[in-house]
Design an enzyme around this catalytic site. Structure first.
Site, PDB file in Angstrom:
ATOM      1  N   ASP A  56      11.900  22.397 102.145  1.00  0.00           N
ATOM      2  CA  ASP A  56      13.118  23.182 102.221  1.00  0.00           C
ATOM      3  C   ASP A  56      14.131  22.455 101.314  1.00  0.00           C
ATOM      4  O   ASP A  56      13.938  21.279 100.988  1.00  0.00           O
ATOM      5  CB  ASP A  56      13.575  23.189 103.693  1.00  0.00           C
TER       6      ASP A  56
ATOM      7  N   ASP B  29      18.217  22.917 101.146  1.00  0.00           N
ATOM      8  CA  ASP B  29      19.471  22.519 101.789  1.00  0.00           C
ATOM      9  C   ASP B  29      19.186  21.798 103.107  1.00  0.00           C
ATOM     10  O   ASP B  29      18.564  22.365 104.006  1.00  0.00           O
ATOM     11  CB  ASP B  29      20.313  23.791 102.027  1.00  0.00           C
TER      12      ASP B  29
ATOM     13  N   ARG C 141      21.740  34.692 103.276  1.00  0.00           N
ATOM     14  CA  ARG C 141      23.185  34.949 103.130  1.00  0.00           C
ATOM     15  C   ARG C 141      23.643  36.148 103.957  1.00  0.00           C
ATOM     16  O   ARG C 141      24.613  36.069 104.703  1.00  0.00           O
ATOM     17  CB  ARG C 141      23.490  35.190 101.649  1.00  0.00           C
TER      18      ARG C 141
ATOM     19  N   ASP D 172      14.775  21.231 107.918  1.00  0.00           N
ATOM     20  CA  ASP D 172      15.882  20.735 108.754  1.00  0.00           C
ATOM     21  C   ASP D 172      16.363  21.810 109.730  1.00  0.00           C
ATOM     22  O   ASP D 172      17.263  21.537 110.531  1.00  0.00           O
ATOM     23  CB  ASP D 172      17.082  20.304 107.885  1.00  0.00           C
TER      24      ASP D 172
END
Ligand code: B16
Ligand code: MG
Length: 212
Positions: A9, A11, A49, A171
């Site tokens: 991943d 971010d 988003r 994360d």
């Protein structure tokens, strides 16, 4: 070796753009008088988003918003976010991440990105990792967001490996759920480090080297 590829991943794993996401959403939420704090922000981790906007709008009490208005709001947030990304540089890539990525590569593992972000390539370019990964699967090549496994299944396909032979590093709990749903082992780090569905619990990025 236990795996043939590692799917990262972006971010919250390779770099930390999460604070920039938070500040951009906060600016938008404040303008719309929507209560938004870091607790709600945790729910946006790994989420696309538009899905993030829907979570923020749960507390919106103004006049109904059309799909076009929602698109406009998401674009506005992205414009604010991109301004922060422009300030990033190779100094935003830690030595630990850099050294671990090189060590994994030297072991012969294929390395791929599996991120929900449509800004992935721009971020990789900012932090000096443009062209480093064997494959990039991101928000531009998927139709379903984590916890759907699509982004990781595509990454595995791009590196020509089976999910069982790939380790996903995440994360976000939604990201670990996506890994499990796709038949991958998942290593949780940061906010997902203690998540029970993770195969491995990483206290630090270099811990990946213990499990491959
Ligand atoms: P963008 P990841 C995710 O990145 C972020 O964690 C999440 O907060 C964001 O909404 C999502 O990317 C979409 O990002 O607006 O840049 O397309 O953790 O999957 O690398
Ligand atoms: Mg993440």
């Amino acid at each position: 070796m236990k795996y043939k590829a590692v799917i990262f991943d972006l971010d919250g794993v390779i770099c930390f753009t999460d604070e920039y996401h938070y500040l951009a959403w906060k600016e938008l939420a404040d303008e719309l008088n929507i209560p938004f704090d870091r607790t709600i922000n945790e729910r946006l981790r790994g989420v696309s988003r538009m899905d993030s906007l829907e979570i923020i709008l749960e507390k919106y009490t103004g006049p109904a918003l059309s799909d076009e208005e929602k698109e406009r709001l998401a674009t506005k947030k992205n414009d604010i976010y991109r301004k922060s990304l422009e300030k990033m540089s190779p100094a935003d890539l830690s030595d630990e991440v850099k050294e671990t990525l090189n060590a994994l590569r030297n072991k012969g593992l294929k390395l791929a990105i599996g991120s929900s972000s449509k800004n992935t390539k721009f971020i990789l370019q900012r932090i000096g990792l443009e062209g480093f990964f064997d494959a990039i699967s991101d928000g531009t090549n998927i139709t379903r967001s984590k916890p759907d496994p699509e982004v990781f299944l595509k990454a595995a396909e791009f590196v020509l490996e089976e999910p069982k032979d790939c380790l996903v590093i995440e994360d976000a709990e939604a990201g670990i759920d996506a890994a499990v749903a796709g038949g991958f082992d998942g290593a949780g780090i940061g906010s997902a480090a203690k998540y029970s569905k993770a195969t491995y619990h990483l206290s630090s990025f270099k811990d990946i080297l213990k499990y491959v």
